[in-house]
Design a protein around this motif. Structure first.
Motif, PDB file in Angstrom:
ATOM      1  N   ALA A  92      15.506  10.558  -5.244  1.00 35.31           N
ATOM      2  CA  ALA A  92      15.434   9.108  -5.848  1.00 35.31           C
ATOM      3  C   ALA A  92      13.716   8.816  -5.746  1.00 35.31           C
ATOM      4  N   GLY A  93      13.206   9.215  -4.432  1.00 37.04           N
ATOM      5  CA  GLY A  93      11.905   9.148  -4.390  1.00 37.04           C
ATOM      6  C   GLY A  93      10.727   9.728  -5.073  1.00 37.04           C
ATOM      7  N   ALA A  94      11.107  10.712  -5.989  1.00 38.16           N
ATOM      8  CA  ALA A  94      10.189  11.618  -6.676  1.00 38.16           C
ATOM      9  C   ALA A  94       9.226  11.028  -7.143  1.00 38.16           C
ATOM     10  N   ALA A  95       9.267  10.016  -7.877  1.00 37.62           N
ATOM     11  CA  ALA A  95       8.069   9.484  -8.701  1.00 37.62           C
ATOM     12  C   ALA A  95       7.073   8.893  -7.645  1.00 37.62           C
ATOM     13  N   TRP A  96       7.448   8.261  -6.590  1.00 40.80           N
ATOM     14  CA  TRP A  96       6.668   7.438  -5.467  1.00 40.80           C
ATOM     15  C   TRP A  96       5.893   8.855  -4.784  1.00 40.80           C
ATOM     16  N   ALA A  97       6.595  10.012  -4.708  1.00 41.30           N
ATOM     17  CA  ALA A  97       6.019  11.053  -3.927  1.00 41.30           C
ATOM     18  C   ALA A  97       5.041  11.655  -4.900  1.00 41.30           C
ATOM     19  N   VAL A  98       5.158  12.007  -5.985  1.00 37.05           N
ATOM     20  CA  VAL A  98       4.266  12.778  -7.160  1.00 37.05           C
ATOM     21  C   VAL A  98       2.839  11.634  -7.046  1.00 37.05           C
ATOM     22  N   GLU A  99       3.294  10.488  -7.083  1.00 39.75           N
ATOM     23  CA  GLU A  99       2.026   9.566  -7.082  1.00 39.75           C
ATOM     24  C   GLU A  99       1.083   9.622  -6.141  1.00 39.75           C
ATOM     25  N   ARG A 100       1.598   9.708  -4.817  1.00 39.07           N
ATOM     26  CA  ARG A 100       0.838  10.125  -3.776  1.00 39.07           C
ATOM     27  C   ARG A 100       0.524  11.436  -3.474  1.00 39.07           C
ATOM     28  N   ALA A 101       0.845  12.335  -3.933  1.00 40.16           N
ATOM     29  CA  ALA A 101       0.712  13.646  -3.896  1.00 40.16           C
ATOM     30  C   ALA A 101      -0.936  14.129  -3.669  1.00 40.16           C
ATOM     31  N   PRO A 102      -1.845  13.736  -4.479  1.00 41.55           N
ATOM     32  CA  PRO A 102      -3.286  14.047  -4.168  1.00 41.55           C
ATOM     33  C   PRO A 102      -3.538  13.741  -2.923  1.00 41.55           C
ATOM     34  N   TRP A 103      -3.311  12.228  -2.187  1.00 37.74           N
ATOM     35  CA  TRP A 103      -3.491  11.911  -1.106  1.00 37.74           C
ATOM     36  C   TRP A 103      -3.272  12.907   0.180  1.00 37.74           C
ATOM     37  N   LEU A 104      -1.892  13.101  -0.147  1.00 42.27           N
ATOM     38  CA  LEU A 104      -1.291  14.222   0.721  1.00 42.27           C
ATOM     39  C   LEU A 104      -2.176  15.459   0.912  1.00 42.27           C
ATOM     40  N   LEU A 105      -2.701  15.848  -0.162  1.00 41.60           N
ATOM     41  CA  LEU A 105      -3.598  17.048  -0.081  1.00 41.60           C
ATOM     42  C   LEU A 105      -5.055  16.956   0.029  1.00 41.60           C
ATOM     43  N   GLY A 106      -5.369  15.826   0.824  1.00 43.86           N
ATOM     44  CA  GLY A 106      -6.804  15.690   1.073  1.00 43.86           C
ATOM     45  C   GLY A 106      -7.830  14.907  -0.054  1.00 43.86           C
ATOM     46  N   ASP A 107      -7.111  14.261  -1.057  1.00 41.21           N
ATOM     47  CA  ASP A 107      -8.078  13.638  -2.244  1.00 41.21           C
ATOM     48  C   ASP A 107      -8.848  12.574  -1.392  1.00 41.21           C
TER      49      ASP A 107
END
Length: 330
Positions: A92-107
């Protein structure tokens, strides 16, 4: 179906075709980070032991991570594709998670101004250009992990973490690897009785601190969501019962990607940095003084020390069995 929708469907099917054993993701994105980024060297720091139920690494190097988002649970899979990164997410939270993925990887990591100024650091920095300093953005997740590591051997803390998250967390969305869990909510942590904490090797002092922060989960998370500055967050953390300089630094590293946070009080850090960069063991005061030229990047220096092959003092006493340490690291 519009032309844009048709293009998106085609791209989604193409991403799914790359891994036929996985179902089509609920959301995905592929991007080229603004700086070189290694998934293993960046998000690997976030995994708390090989049996961490919230993060796993596949044999091919892809990393799975579960997330509890405002829209519901999600599991994401990060894959390195040369200089690009593919993130696929389910739940259910896939879109939210993908939107923040770059930050999680140090953007958000900003290494500008960092000068190694030491042959060992220069070599480590050159060999590991993709090591970014990144944070999870989940305050309760970071707090619980750091609190469990107070005053105990790492092996004991990681075992407690695994057992607690397995017990309290809900199963991750399909197709997460077996055994993966969503990090538990504050309410779940508050539901544990004293005997249940003891059964997983957590003393009541650490349990009380976890319960205190769990009861204030929303206010803790607002510190991140409202983008409070790091000094303010440090002051807030230090004002909490059971939270000292070591825990505050660890939380800022893990949650906010604070490249300057120094884990003063760590039983290993000062001796290892001293032996590696100066040829002698440091105490905490000497560590802080030595790292001053790198202010703004002191945690980055510590990461490079370990990534570059830190000099570890030979053990001169028998290994302690897991259990509380006499020092007051917190």
């Amino acid at each position: 179906m519009t032309e844009q929708e048709a293009a998106l469907r085609s791209e989604t099917m193409a991403a799914a075709d790359d891994a036929p054993s996985l179902p089509a993701p609920d959301a995905w994105r592929e991007w080229a980070p603004r700086l070189p980024t290694s998934i293993a060297q960046t998000i690997g720091r976030a995994q708390q032991g090989r049996r961490d139920p919230t993060q796993r690494r596949d044999p091919d190097g892809a990393v799975w991570r579960t997330m509890r988002t405002p829209d519901g649970p999600a599991v994401v899979r990060f894959e390195q594709r040369g200089a690009r990164i593919l993130c696929r997410a389910w739940g259910a939270g896939a879109a939210w998670a993908v939107e923040r993925a770059p930050w999680l990887l140090g953007d958000g990591d900003d290494p500008s101004g960092f000068e190694p100024q030491h042959p060992f650091l220069e070599a480590a920095h050159r060999r590991h250009p993709g090591m970014r300093i990144a944070g999870s953005g989940d305050m309760l997740h970071g707090l619980v992990g750091a609190i469990l590591e107070q005053r105990v051997e790492a092996v004991a803390a990681l075992a407690s973490w695994s057992r607690l998250v397995q017990r309290l967390g809900e199963p991750a969305p399909h197709p997460a690897p077996a055994g993966m869990r969503i990090f538990p909510s504050g309410a779940a942590w508050l539901g544990l009785e004293q005997g249940e904490w003891r059964a997983v090797g957590v003393d009541l002092r650490r349990a009380a601190t976890i319960r205190w922060v769990a009861a204030r989960e929303r206010s803790m998370q607002r510190l991140v969501d409202e983008r409070r500055d790091l000094e303010t967050i440090d002051r807030v953390l230090l004002s909490m019962p059971g939270i000292g300089p070591w825990t505050s630094a660890e939380v800022r590293q893990r949650v906010l990607g604070d490249a300057d946070a120094v884990s003063v009080g760590d039983v290993h850090l000062a001796p290892v940095v001293g032996q590696t960069l100066a040829g002698r063991s440091f105490d905490d005061a000497e560590l802080v003084a030595f790292l001053e030229p790198w202010r703004g990047h002191r945690y980055r220096v510590a990461r490079l020390v370990y990534a570059g092959g830190a000099v570890v003092r030979p053990r001169i006493a028998p290994r302690r069995t897991p259990g509380p340490r006499p020092e007051s690291r917190r």
